[in-house]
Design a protein around this motif. Structure first.
Motif, PDB file in Angstrom:
ATOM      1  N   GLY A 115       0.828  -1.214   0.000  1.00 31.68           N
ATOM      2  CA  GLY A 115       0.000   0.000   0.000  1.00 31.68           C
ATOM      3  C   GLY A 115       0.857   1.257   0.000  1.00 31.68           C
ATOM      4  N   MET A 116       1.947   1.257   0.771  1.00 33.99           N
ATOM      5  CA  MET A 116       2.823   2.444   0.809  1.00 33.99           C
ATOM      6  C   MET A 116       3.493   2.649  -0.551  1.00 33.99           C
ATOM      7  SD  MET A 116       4.696   2.512   4.549  1.00 33.99           S
ATOM      8  CE  MET A 116       5.491   0.915   4.472  1.00 33.99           C
ATOM      9  N   ALA A 117       3.985   1.547  -1.139  1.00 34.00           N
ATOM     10  CA  ALA A 117       4.656   1.669  -2.440  1.00 34.00           C
ATOM     11  C   ALA A 117       3.676   2.200  -3.490  1.00 34.00           C
ATOM     12  CB  ALA A 117       5.227   0.314  -2.855  1.00 34.00           C
ATOM     13  N   LEU A 118       2.454   1.658  -3.454  1.00 28.44           N
ATOM     14  CA  LEU A 118       1.431   2.075  -4.425  1.00 28.44           C
ATOM     15  C   LEU A 118       1.071   3.558  -4.257  1.00 28.44           C
ATOM     16  CD1 LEU A 118      -1.689   0.039  -5.431  1.00 28.44           C
ATOM     17  CD2 LEU A 118      -1.961   2.402  -4.770  1.00 28.44           C
ATOM     18  N   MET A 119       0.857   3.969  -3.019  1.00 23.35           N
ATOM     19  CA  MET A 119       0.442   5.363  -2.777  1.00 23.35           C
ATOM     20  C   MET A 119       1.558   6.346  -3.112  1.00 23.35           C
ATOM     21  SD  MET A 119      -2.664   5.159  -2.080  1.00 23.35           S
ATOM     22  CE  MET A 119      -3.211   6.725  -1.420  1.00 23.35           C
ATOM     23  N   ALA A 120       2.798   5.942  -2.864  1.00 20.97           N
ATOM     24  CA  ALA A 120       3.924   6.838  -3.185  1.00 20.97           C
ATOM     25  C   ALA A 120       4.036   7.015  -4.706  1.00 20.97           C
ATOM     26  CB  ALA A 120       5.212   6.275  -2.603  1.00 20.97           C
ATOM     27  N   ARG A 121       3.850   5.930  -5.444  1.00 29.55           N
ATOM     28  CA  ARG A 121       3.894   6.048  -6.910  1.00 29.55           C
ATOM     29  C   ARG A 121       2.729   6.905  -7.407  1.00 29.55           C
ATOM     30  NH1 ARG A 121       5.493   0.312  -6.637  1.00 29.55           N
ATOM     31  NH2 ARG A 121       3.290  -0.246  -6.770  1.00 29.55           N
ATOM     32  N   ALA A 122       1.530   6.671  -6.835  1.00 33.04           N
ATOM     33  CA  ALA A 122       0.356   7.447  -7.259  1.00 33.04           C
ATOM     34  C   ALA A 122       0.560   8.927  -6.962  1.00 33.04           C
ATOM     35  CB  ALA A 122      -0.897   6.921  -6.554  1.00 33.04           C
ATOM     36  N   ALA A 123       1.107   9.232  -5.776  1.00 33.64           N
ATOM     37  CA  ALA A 123       1.323  10.635  -5.395  1.00 33.64           C
ATOM     38  C   ALA A 123       2.316  11.293  -6.350  1.00 33.64           C
ATOM     39  CB  ALA A 123       1.841  10.705  -3.954  1.00 33.64           C
ATOM     40  N   THR A 124       3.340  10.552  -6.746  1.00 34.08           N
ATOM     41  CA  THR A 124       4.334  11.105  -7.673  1.00 34.08           C
ATOM     42  C   THR A 124       3.683  11.400  -9.024  1.00 34.08           C
ATOM     43  OG1 THR A 124       6.025   9.833  -6.549  1.00 34.08           O
ATOM     44  CG2 THR A 124       6.595  10.685  -8.727  1.00 34.08           C
ATOM     45  N   ARG A 125       2.942  10.435  -9.528  1.00 33.01           N
ATOM     46  CA  ARG A 125       2.329  10.626 -10.856  1.00 33.01           C
ATOM     47  C   ARG A 125       1.229  11.686 -10.819  1.00 33.01           C
ATOM     48  NH1 ARG A 125       2.936   4.599 -11.410  1.00 33.01           N
ATOM     49  NH2 ARG A 125       4.879   4.397 -12.575  1.00 33.01           N
ATOM     50  N   ALA A 126       0.627  11.899  -9.637  1.00 25.66           N
ATOM     51  CA  ALA A 126      -0.413  12.944  -9.523  1.00 25.66           C
ATOM     52  C   ALA A 126       0.213  14.325  -9.268  1.00 25.66           C
ATOM     53  CB  ALA A 126      -1.372  12.593  -8.391  1.00 25.66           C
ATOM     54  N   ASP A 161     -15.575  -1.329   2.707  1.00 23.70           N
ATOM     55  CA  ASP A 161     -15.177  -1.364   4.114  1.00 23.70           C
ATOM     56  C   ASP A 161     -15.708  -0.138   4.853  1.00 23.70           C
ATOM     57  OD1 ASP A 161     -13.744  -2.334   6.336  1.00 23.70           O
ATOM     58  OD2 ASP A 161     -12.207  -0.833   5.977  1.00 23.70           O
ATOM     59  N   LYS A 162     -15.661   1.018   4.156  1.00 23.36           N
ATOM     60  CA  LYS A 162     -16.104   2.256   4.801  1.00 23.36           C
ATOM     61  C   LYS A 162     -17.599   2.493   4.619  1.00 23.36           C
ATOM     62  CE  LYS A 162     -11.841   3.637   5.712  1.00 23.36           C
ATOM     63  NZ  LYS A 162     -11.285   2.872   6.813  1.00 23.36           N
ATOM     64  N   LYS A 163     -18.241   1.595   3.882  1.00 16.55           N
ATOM     65  CA  LYS A 163     -19.670   1.755   3.574  1.00 16.55           C
ATOM     66  C   LYS A 163     -19.952   3.179   3.059  1.00 16.55           C
ATOM     67  CE  LYS A 163     -21.554  -2.175   5.600  1.00 16.55           C
ATOM     68  NZ  LYS A 163     -20.599  -3.082   4.973  1.00 16.55           N
ATOM     69  N   ARG A 164     -19.131   3.609   2.103  1.00 18.65           N
ATOM     70  CA  ARG A 164     -19.259   4.985   1.613  1.00 18.65           C
ATOM     71  C   ARG A 164     -20.104   5.040   0.355  1.00 18.65           C
ATOM     72  NH1 ARG A 164     -15.293   8.370   3.940  1.00 18.65           N
ATOM     73  NH2 ARG A 164     -13.778   7.099   4.989  1.00 18.65           N
ATOM     74  N   ARG A 165     -20.931   6.062   0.293  1.00 16.14           N
ATOM     75  CA  ARG A 165     -21.640   6.373  -0.960  1.00 16.14           C
ATOM     76  C   ARG A 165     -21.517   7.870  -1.150  1.00 16.14           C
ATOM     77  NH1 ARG A 165     -23.832   2.390   1.278  1.00 16.14           N
ATOM     78  NH2 ARG A 165     -24.678   0.583   0.219  1.00 16.14           N
ATOM     79  N   GLY A 166     -20.900   8.282  -2.240  1.00 14.37           N
ATOM     80  CA  GLY A 166     -20.697   9.712  -2.452  1.00 14.37           C
ATOM     81  C   GLY A 166     -19.684  10.254  -1.470  1.00 14.37           C
ATOM     82  N   GLY A 167     -19.481  11.566  -1.489  1.00 13.25           N
ATOM     83  CA  GLY A 167     -18.575  12.196  -0.528  1.00 13.25           C
ATOM     84  C   GLY A 167     -17.122  11.946  -0.866  1.00 13.25           C
ATOM     85  N   SER A 168     -16.280  12.047   0.166  1.00 17.79           N
ATOM     86  CA  SER A 168     -14.843  11.951  -0.093  1.00 17.79           C
ATOM     87  C   SER A 168     -14.191  10.959   0.854  1.00 17.79           C
ATOM     88  CB  SER A 168     -14.216  13.341   0.078  1.00 17.79           C
ATOM     89  OG  SER A 168     -14.407  13.762   1.405  1.00 17.79           O
ATOM     90  N   ILE A 169     -12.985  10.591   0.505  1.00 18.99           N
ATOM     91  CA  ILE A 169     -12.193   9.694   1.344  1.00 18.99           C
ATOM     92  C   ILE A 169     -10.820  10.349   1.525  1.00 18.99           C
ATOM     93  CG2 ILE A 169     -11.464   8.302  -0.675  1.00 18.99           C
ATOM     94  CD1 ILE A 169     -11.482   5.863   1.283  1.00 18.99           C
ATOM     95  N   THR A 170     -10.279  10.249   2.718  1.00 21.28           N
ATOM     96  CA  THR A 170      -8.968  10.843   2.977  1.00 21.28           C
ATOM     97  C   THR A 170      -7.900   9.753   2.890  1.00 21.28           C
ATOM     98  OG1 THR A 170      -9.956  12.482   4.425  1.00 21.28           O
ATOM     99  CG2 THR A 170      -7.593  12.132   4.664  1.00 21.28           C
ATOM    100  N   VAL A 171      -6.905  10.006   2.044  1.00 19.89           N
ATOM    101  CA  VAL A 171      -5.769   9.090   1.965  1.00 19.89           C
ATOM    102  C   VAL A 171      -4.516   9.864   2.382  1.00 19.89           C
ATOM    103  CG1 VAL A 171      -6.756   7.614   0.174  1.00 19.89           C
ATOM    104  CG2 VAL A 171      -5.389   9.609  -0.488  1.00 19.89           C
ATOM    105  N   ILE A 172      -3.468   9.124   2.711  1.00 21.04           N
ATOM    106  CA  ILE A 172      -2.213   9.755   3.136  1.00 21.04           C
ATOM    107  C   ILE A 172      -1.199   9.610   2.003  1.00 21.04           C
ATOM    108  CG2 ILE A 172      -0.424   9.798   4.925  1.00 21.04           C
ATOM    109  CD1 ILE A 172      -3.363  10.364   5.893  1.00 21.04           C
ATOM    110  N   VAL A 173      -0.597  10.735   1.643  1.00 20.57           N
ATOM    111  CA  VAL A 173       0.377  10.690   0.536  1.00 20.57           C
ATOM    112  C   VAL A 173       1.690  11.354   0.973  1.00 20.57           C
ATOM    113  CG1 VAL A 173      -1.327  10.662  -1.336  1.00 20.57           C
ATOM    114  CG2 VAL A 173      -0.514  12.856  -0.451  1.00 20.57           C
ATOM    115  N   PRO A 174       2.817  10.825   0.473  1.00 25.78           N
ATOM    116  CA  PRO A 174       4.099  11.494   0.760  1.00 25.78           C
ATOM    117  C   PRO A 174       4.251  12.729  -0.125  1.00 25.78           C
ATOM    118  CG  PRO A 174       4.472   9.531  -0.573  1.00 25.78           C
ATOM    119  CD  PRO A 174       2.999   9.593  -0.316  1.00 25.78           C
TER     120      PRO A 174
END
Ligand code: GLY
Length: 353
Positions: A263-274, A312-325
Motif C-alpha cells: 500500500g505504501m509503495a502504491l500510494m507513493a507512486r500514485a502521489a508522484t504521478r499525480a 469497508d467504509k460503507k461509503r456512498r458519495g462524498g470523499s475519502i482521505t488518503v495519506i500521501v508522501p
C-alpha cells in the motif's frame, strides 16, 4: 534500556530493551503496588514466555493467574472477548487489580478492550511480543475486536498504564512476521523522519532498540496530539487504505504488514504521478521495502482495491482521505472524491517510474 513517555490524558511509559520479561514484576511495581494480576496470552506465546512473566510478577509480590486463548487472527471476536471477561470475573479482580496483555496485536487489542469494559475499567499493561505490536498496536490505546464481518469496529480508546517491550521476544518470530513489523517501522521514516528512513536504507544490521524507540516516540507524539483519531493520527494510516483493501481482497491471507508495504509503495507512486510528491520518495520507499524482503506490487487491480476500500467504509458519495508522501519523511492528508479513488490507485499500479 530506553524509556519513552506517552503524554496522553492518562500518561504512561513505554520501556524498551532486552531482558525485560524477567524484570516485568519490578517494572510493573513502578506504577502499581502488588495486587491480583491476570495475564492474558495466546496458545503460541504461553509456552514461550508465560512462566517467565508469571514468576517475575510473583517474585515482586503480585498474586498471579493466567488466561490462555487459542492463537489466531480469527480469534479476535466476541466469543474470545467473553472468555477473557469471564476469566477476569472468575479471578475475582477488583478495580485496584491489574490485567496484563502478553502477546501480539490480537492479544493486546482484545485484552485492552476487556480491561476497558470490566468494572468500567481496570488497569492494564501491554507486553508486546511482536515487532508490529511493539511499534504500533501496543501504544496509543486503540482496542477492538472484529464484528459483523468488519475489522476492529467494536472497541474503545483505553490507554495502558505501562508498555514493556522486550526485544528478546522478537528472536522467536518467523522472518515473515518480523517483516510485518519492519513495514510499519519503515512507515514512520516515510511519514515523519527522513533520518530514520535513511537508517533503513543504509544500515547493514538494524539496532532494534534504536528503531523501536524512534518509532514509539513518533507514535507517542502523534497520539498525544490526537488521542481520539480525529486528525493528525490519520497520518499513521499511510499505506493502510490500499493495504486494508489488499488484505480484504485476499480474504486475509495477506498479512497486515505485507499489505501495508504494498500500500505504501502504491500510494507513493500514485502521489508522484499525480504531482503531489516532489522528490524520489516513491523510488526510495520501494527500494527500502525490497531491501527487507517486502513486496511492492499490488496483486489486485485498482478496481478491486477501490471496491474493497469503499465497501469497508460503507461509503456512498462524498470523499475519502488518503495519506500521501510529499517528500521522504513528510506525508499529508489528501481528500479524494470517492469516485476518483480507483483512478488514483491506478496511478500507483505501474511499478517503473
Ligand atoms: N494503528 C494506527 C493508530 O494507532 O492510530
Amino acid at each position: 534500556m530506553k524509556r519513552v513517555q506517552v503524554k496522553t490524558g492518562s500518561p504512561y511509559e513505554v520501556t524498551i530493551g532486552r531482558g525485560l520479561l524477567p524484570m516485568a514484576g519490578e517494572l510493573v511495581r513502578e506504577v502499581i503496588p502488588p495486587c491480583r494480576a491476570l495475564i492474558v496470552t495466546d496458545s503460541n506465546v504461553a509456552p514461550l514466555y508465560l512462566d517467565t512473566v508469571q514468576k517475575s510478577l510473583t517474585d515482586a509480590g503480585f498474586s498471579v493467574s493466567s488466561h490462555i486463548f487459542p492463537a489466531g487472527e480469527e480469534q479476535k471476536n466476541l466469543d474470545t472477548l467473553a472468555g477473557i471477561l469471564t476469566a477476569l470475573a472468575e479471578a475475582g479482580l477488583t478495580r485496584t487489580d491489574l490485567v496484563l496483555a502478553l502477546g501480539g496485536g490480537v492479544t493486546g487489542d482484545m485484552t485492552g478492550l476487556a480491561s476497558s469494559l470490566y468494572l468500567r475499567g481496570v488497569r492494564y499493561v501491554q507486553i508486546p511480543t511482536t515487532l508490529l505490536a511493539a511499534v504500533d498496536s501496543s501504544v496509543g490505546g486503540k482496542t477492538a475486536i472484529d464484528f459483523a464481518g468488519r475489522k476492529n469496529i467494536v472497541g474503545a480508546f483505553y490507554q495502558p498504564i505501562r508498555v514493556l517491550c522486550d526485544l528478546d521476544t522478537f528472536d522467536t518470530l518467523t522472518p515473515e512476521i518480523f517483516r510485518d513489523g519492519l513495514a510499519e517501522s519503515i512507515k514512520y521514516g516515510a511519514i515523519c523522519d527522513e533520518a530514520l528512513f535513511r537508517l533503513f536504507e543504509t544500515a547493514e544490521t538494524l539496532d532494534m532498540t534504536e528503531i523501536v524507540s524512534a518509532c514509539v516516540a513518533h507514535k507517542a507524539r502523534i497520539v498525544e496530539q490526537d488521542e481520539h483519531d480525529t486528525g493528525l493520527r490519520q497520518l499513521l494510516n499511510f499505506g493502510h487504505t490500499a493495504g486494508h483493501a489488499m488484505e480484504a481482497c485476499s480474504n486475509y491471507r495477506i498479512s497486515h504488514g505485507h499489505a501495508v508495504a504494498m500500500g505504501m509503495a502504491l500510494m507513493a507512486r500514485a502521489a508522484t504521478r499525480a504531482g503531489l510528491c516532489q522528490d524520489d520518495s516513491a523510488r526510495r520507499i520501494a527500494a527500502v521495502l525490497e531491501k527487507y524482503g517486502l513486496p511492492t506490487a499490488s496483486p489486485y487491480p485498482a478496481s478491486a482495491l477501490a471496491a474493497a476500500a469503499l465497501a469497508d467504509k460503507k461509503r456512498r458519495g462524498g470523499s475519502i482521505t488518503v495519506i500521501v508522501p510529499t517528500k521522504t519523511g513528510t506525508c499529508v492528508e489528501q481528500k479524494l472524491p470517492v469516485d476518483e479513488l480507483e483512478s488514483f490507485f491506478a496511478l500507483g499500479m505501474e511499478e517503473d517510474l
